[in-house]
Design a protein around this motif. Structure first.
Motif, PDB file in Angstrom:
ATOM      1  N   ASP A  14      34.532  10.893  -7.573  1.00 57.28           N
ATOM      2  CA  ASP A  14      33.887  10.141  -8.645  1.00 57.28           C
ATOM      3  C   ASP A  14      34.934   9.762  -9.683  1.00 57.28           C
ATOM      4  O   ASP A  14      35.706  10.614 -10.151  1.00 57.28           O
ATOM      5  CB  ASP A  14      32.798  10.979  -9.297  1.00 57.28           C
ATOM      6  N   ASN A  15      34.984   8.494 -10.050  1.00 61.17           N
ATOM      7  CA  ASN A  15      36.072   8.047 -10.919  1.00 61.17           C
ATOM      8  C   ASN A  15      35.990   8.627 -12.326  1.00 61.17           C
ATOM      9  O   ASN A  15      37.016   8.778 -12.994  1.00 61.17           O
ATOM     10  CB  ASN A  15      36.161   6.518 -10.956  1.00 61.17           C
ATOM     11  N   LEU A  16      34.809   8.979 -12.788  1.00 56.56           N
ATOM     12  CA  LEU A  16      34.714   9.563 -14.124  1.00 56.56           C
ATOM     13  C   LEU A  16      35.361  10.939 -14.160  1.00 56.56           C
ATOM     14  O   LEU A  16      36.080  11.278 -15.107  1.00 56.56           O
ATOM     15  CB  LEU A  16      33.250   9.636 -14.561  1.00 56.56           C
ATOM     16  N   GLY A  17      35.143  11.733 -13.123  1.00 50.67           N
ATOM     17  CA  GLY A  17      35.776  13.042 -13.065  1.00 50.67           C
ATOM     18  C   GLY A  17      37.288  12.943 -12.999  1.00 50.67           C
ATOM     19  O   GLY A  17      38.008  13.702 -13.661  1.00 50.67           O
ATOM     20  N   VAL A  18      37.796  12.012 -12.207  1.00 45.71           N
ATOM     21  CA  VAL A  18      39.243  11.827 -12.116  1.00 45.71           C
ATOM     22  C   VAL A  18      39.806  11.368 -13.451  1.00 45.71           C
ATOM     23  O   VAL A  18      40.829  11.874 -13.929  1.00 45.71           O
ATOM     24  CB  VAL A  18      39.595  10.818 -11.004  1.00 45.71           C
ATOM     25  N   ALA A  19      39.135  10.398 -14.071  1.00 49.55           N
ATOM     26  CA  ALA A  19      39.626   9.883 -15.350  1.00 49.55           C
ATOM     27  C   ALA A  19      39.731  11.005 -16.379  1.00 49.55           C
ATOM     28  O   ALA A  19      40.708  11.081 -17.134  1.00 49.55           O
ATOM     29  CB  ALA A  19      38.702   8.774 -15.860  1.00 49.55           C
ATOM     30  N   ARG A  20      38.747  11.887 -16.404  1.00 51.54           N
ATOM     31  CA  ARG A  20      38.759  12.976 -17.380  1.00 51.54           C
ATOM     32  C   ARG A  20      39.864  13.984 -17.110  1.00 51.54           C
ATOM     33  O   ARG A  20      40.225  14.766 -18.004  1.00 51.54           O
ATOM     34  CB  ARG A  20      37.390  13.659 -17.386  1.00 51.54           C
ATOM     35  N   ALA A  21      40.414  13.974 -15.894  1.00 50.99           N
ATOM     36  CA  ALA A  21      41.486  14.914 -15.550  1.00 50.99           C
ATOM     37  C   ALA A  21      42.874  14.342 -15.811  1.00 50.99           C
ATOM     38  O   ALA A  21      43.861  15.051 -15.628  1.00 50.99           O
ATOM     39  CB  ALA A  21      41.363  15.310 -14.081  1.00 50.99           C
ATOM     40  N   LEU A  22      42.962  13.097 -16.220  1.00 49.41           N
ATOM     41  CA  LEU A  22      44.258  12.450 -16.434  1.00 49.41           C
ATOM     42  C   LEU A  22      44.647  12.510 -17.912  1.00 49.41           C
ATOM     43  O   LEU A  22      43.782  12.585 -18.791  1.00 49.41           O
ATOM     44  CB  LEU A  22      44.186  10.994 -15.961  1.00 49.41           C
ATOM     45  N   PRO A  23      45.947  12.460 -18.201  1.00 48.66           N
ATOM     46  CA  PRO A  23      46.419  12.658 -19.582  1.00 48.66           C
ATOM     47  C   PRO A  23      46.291  11.416 -20.443  1.00 48.66           C
ATOM     48  O   PRO A  23      46.318  10.280 -19.956  1.00 48.66           O
ATOM     49  CB  PRO A  23      47.893  13.043 -19.387  1.00 48.66           C
ATOM     50  N   ASP A  24      46.177  11.625 -21.733  1.00 47.79           N
ATOM     51  CA  ASP A  24      46.090  10.537 -22.711  1.00 47.79           C
ATOM     52  C   ASP A  24      47.278   9.583 -22.573  1.00 47.79           C
ATOM     53  O   ASP A  24      48.420  10.013 -22.376  1.00 47.79           O
ATOM     54  CB  ASP A  24      46.099  11.093 -24.140  1.00 47.79           C
ATOM     55  N   GLY A  25      47.001   8.305 -22.722  1.00 48.94           N
ATOM     56  CA  GLY A  25      48.053   7.308 -22.847  1.00 48.94           C
ATOM     57  C   GLY A  25      48.989   7.195 -21.667  1.00 48.94           C
ATOM     58  O   GLY A  25      50.143   6.783 -21.825  1.00 48.94           O
ATOM     59  N   ALA A  26      48.521   7.505 -20.459  1.00 42.92           N
ATOM     60  CA  ALA A  26      49.418   7.576 -19.304  1.00 42.92           C
ATOM     61  C   ALA A  26      49.666   6.240 -18.625  1.00 42.92           C
ATOM     62  O   ALA A  26      50.584   6.124 -17.824  1.00 42.92           O
ATOM     63  CB  ALA A  26      48.859   8.556 -18.281  1.00 42.92           C
ATOM     64  N   PHE A  27      48.873   5.212 -18.936  1.00 41.67           N
ATOM     65  CA  PHE A  27      48.913   3.978 -18.144  1.00 41.67           C
ATOM     66  C   PHE A  27      49.149   2.761 -19.038  1.00 41.67           C
ATOM     67  O   PHE A  27      48.435   2.542 -20.018  1.00 41.67           O
ATOM     68  CB  PHE A  27      47.612   3.804 -17.363  1.00 41.67           C
ATOM     69  N   THR A  28      50.126   1.958 -18.647  1.00 38.86           N
ATOM     70  CA  THR A  28      50.399   0.716 -19.367  1.00 38.86           C
ATOM     71  C   THR A  28      49.368  -0.351 -19.031  1.00 38.86           C
ATOM     72  O   THR A  28      49.068  -1.213 -19.861  1.00 38.86           O
ATOM     73  CB  THR A  28      51.810   0.199 -19.008  1.00 38.86           C
ATOM     74  N   LEU A  29      48.843  -0.303 -17.828  1.00 36.91           N
ATOM     75  CA  LEU A  29      47.870  -1.297 -17.373  1.00 36.91           C
ATOM     76  C   LEU A  29      46.723  -0.596 -16.680  1.00 36.91           C
ATOM     77  O   LEU A  29      46.940   0.247 -15.801  1.00 36.91           O
ATOM     78  CB  LEU A  29      48.546  -2.286 -16.412  1.00 36.91           C
ATOM     79  N   LEU A  92      34.595   3.290 -19.434  1.00 34.17           N
ATOM     80  CA  LEU A  92      35.395   2.477 -20.343  1.00 34.17           C
ATOM     81  C   LEU A  92      36.001   3.335 -21.448  1.00 34.17           C
ATOM     82  O   LEU A  92      37.146   3.132 -21.860  1.00 34.17           O
ATOM     83  CB  LEU A  92      34.535   1.371 -20.941  1.00 34.17           C
ATOM     84  N   THR A  93      35.233   4.296 -21.933  1.00 34.58           N
ATOM     85  CA  THR A  93      35.734   5.194 -22.976  1.00 34.58           C
ATOM     86  C   THR A  93      36.940   5.982 -22.473  1.00 34.58           C
ATOM     87  O   THR A  93      37.956   6.116 -23.164  1.00 34.58           O
ATOM     88  CB  THR A  93      34.620   6.154 -23.424  1.00 34.58           C
ATOM     89  N   GLU A  94      36.838   6.497 -21.247  1.00 33.06           N
ATOM     90  CA  GLU A  94      37.971   7.226 -20.669  1.00 33.06           C
ATOM     91  C   GLU A  94      39.155   6.300 -20.427  1.00 33.06           C
ATOM     92  O   GLU A  94      40.308   6.673 -20.662  1.00 33.06           O
ATOM     93  CB  GLU A  94      37.549   7.915 -19.369  1.00 33.06           C
ATOM     94  N   ALA A  95      38.888   5.101 -19.949  1.00 31.97           N
ATOM     95  CA  ALA A  95      39.975   4.146 -19.713  1.00 31.97           C
ATOM     96  C   ALA A  95      40.730   3.858 -21.001  1.00 31.97           C
ATOM     97  O   ALA A  95      41.965   3.775 -21.014  1.00 31.97           O
ATOM     98  CB  ALA A  95      39.424   2.856 -19.109  1.00 31.97           C
ATOM     99  N   ALA A 100      48.042   3.439 -22.649  1.00 31.57           N
ATOM    100  CA  ALA A 100      49.210   3.672 -23.496  1.00 31.57           C
ATOM    101  C   ALA A 100      49.133   2.827 -24.760  1.00 31.57           C
ATOM    102  O   ALA A 100      48.374   1.853 -24.847  1.00 31.57           O
ATOM    103  CB  ALA A 100      50.492   3.339 -22.724  1.00 31.57           C
ATOM    104  N   ALA A 101      49.951   3.169 -25.745  1.00 29.07           N
ATOM    105  CA  ALA A 101      49.929   2.461 -27.026  1.00 29.07           C
ATOM    106  C   ALA A 101      50.267   0.984 -26.867  1.00 29.07           C
ATOM    107  O   ALA A 101      49.792   0.146 -27.631  1.00 29.07           O
ATOM    108  CB  ALA A 101      50.901   3.123 -28.000  1.00 29.07           C
ATOM    109  N   ASP A 102      51.085   0.651 -25.856  1.00 23.37           N
ATOM    110  CA  ASP A 102      51.424  -0.753 -25.608  1.00 23.37           C
ATOM    111  C   ASP A 102      50.665  -1.301 -24.402  1.00 23.37           C
ATOM    112  O   ASP A 102      51.070  -2.285 -23.789  1.00 23.37           O
ATOM    113  CB  ASP A 102      52.929  -0.924 -25.388  1.00 23.37           C
ATOM    114  N   GLY A 103      49.540  -0.649 -24.072  1.00 20.84           N
ATOM    115  CA  GLY A 103      48.826  -0.956 -22.843  1.00 20.84           C
ATOM    116  C   GLY A 103      47.753  -2.024 -22.984  1.00 20.84           C
ATOM    117  O   GLY A 103      47.334  -2.393 -24.077  1.00 20.84           O
ATOM    118  N   THR A 104      47.300  -2.491 -21.805  1.00 19.24           N
ATOM    119  CA  THR A 104      46.298  -3.555 -21.718  1.00 19.24           C
ATOM    120  C   THR A 104      45.232  -3.161 -20.716  1.00 19.24           C
ATOM    121  O   THR A 104      45.533  -2.641 -19.635  1.00 19.24           O
ATOM    122  CB  THR A 104      46.952  -4.879 -21.277  1.00 19.24           C
TER     123      THR A 104
END
Length: 294
Positions: A14-29, A92-95, A100-104
């Motif tokens: 489930d993508n919500l569970g995975v998203a909650r397991a990932l660190p803050d600001g990890a993705f530029t896109l 969307l909230t997790e995304a 990242a701070a410079d992310g889209t």
């Protein structure tokens, strides 16, 4: 010379569970193409007027009072609104947390939901974070004679920080001028930068990139997104990965990709399409503050 393909991690969960397991600001896109919710019905119920003199404060901001006001208004308008938005909102909230701070963030929808999402995303994230509404136009498939045939999708683009986001127009593929005779020969040969309307065919029924997965997106659309909004070595996330187009394109362009889907057929297609990808081994935390990208 093409960049060396980068690491692709596939999570079957489930993508919500995975998203909650990932660190803050990890993705530029982050690219999200959630189910389009084609079966919704709509009904209109008038809103009760606010008491005289009881003006509600209106201000944008992450999960602010403006969001609550807008969501309440849409619930009054459409009594099935929450069926879809209650599914999409936490993702969307997790995304947004993962960006990242410079992310889209790119949110790919069709005409049935795009107007709801635009109003709500403005209220959740702030209208100043809205960058673009992209229209992907195509001309394929059946056409009704009872209305204007619907042949486009909408992609809403938001940035985490309006002053810091990464956007590289020079890296994006160019396209032919519609009236090449109106520009110099040099310009006609070089082509023009794309606008916010992208004319691009769907995945051809025959061809190299065809996987047979029903919701497969064309590589050309994702290539343009990845080129513009990330750099080689950056991390890209797709929580509704489907056939894996985001990962295939990102890896070929030298970006790392994390892909999530809970459909076994999607996992099979992705592993066949991206042979160097590996299955992730995240341990789902009880809190949304943990773990690394594995």
């Amino acid at each position: 010379m093409s960049p060396e393909p980068r690491r692709v991690t596939i999570h079957q969960a489930d993508n919500l569970g995975v998203a909650r397991a990932l660190p803050d600001g990890a993705f530029t896109l982050i690219y999200l193409a959630p189910p389009f919710n084609t079966g919704r019905s709509r009904s209109h119920r008038p809103q009760a007027p606010a008491p005289s003199g009881a003006a509600e404060p209106v201000h944008a901001g992450f999960r602010g009072r403006e969001y609550a006001r807008v969501r309440g208004a849409l619930r009054e308008y459409d009594d099935r609104f929450d069926d879809y938005w209650s599914f999409l909102e936490p993702r969307l909230t997790e995304a947004w947390r993962l960006l990242a701070a410079d992310g889209t963030l790119y949110v790919h929808l069709d005409y049935r939901e795009a107007h709801y999402a635009k109003v709500l995303l403005d209220a959740v994230f702030g209208r100043d974070r809205f960058l673009n509404e992209l229209i992907w136009a195509y001309d394929y498939g059946a056409k009704t004679r009872r209305r204007w045939p619907t042949k486009h999708d909408t992609i809403l683009v938001y940035v985490k920080d309006p002053e810091r986001y990464w956007f590289d127009s020079d890296a994006v593929d160019r396209e032919p001028y519609m009236a090449p005779g109106l520009v110099t020969p040099d310009k006609a040969a070089r082509g023009k930068l794309p606008t916010d309307v992208w004319w691009h065919t769907i995945v051809p029924t025959t061809g190299r990139e065809r996987t047979g997965y029903p919701t497969q997106k064309p590589e050309g659309i994702l290539r343009r997104i990845v080129q513009a909004s990330s750099r080689p070595g950056d991390h890209v996330l797709d929580l509704f990965a489907g056939s894996g187009t985001t990962g295939a394109v990102a890896s070929a362009l030298g970006r790392h990709a994390t892909l999530v889907d809970d459909n076994p057929e999607a996992i099979r297609v992705m592993r066949e399409r991206i042979p160097h990808a590996h299955l992730g081994t995240l341990v789902m935390p009880r809190r949304a503050d943990a773990a690394g990208i594995v």
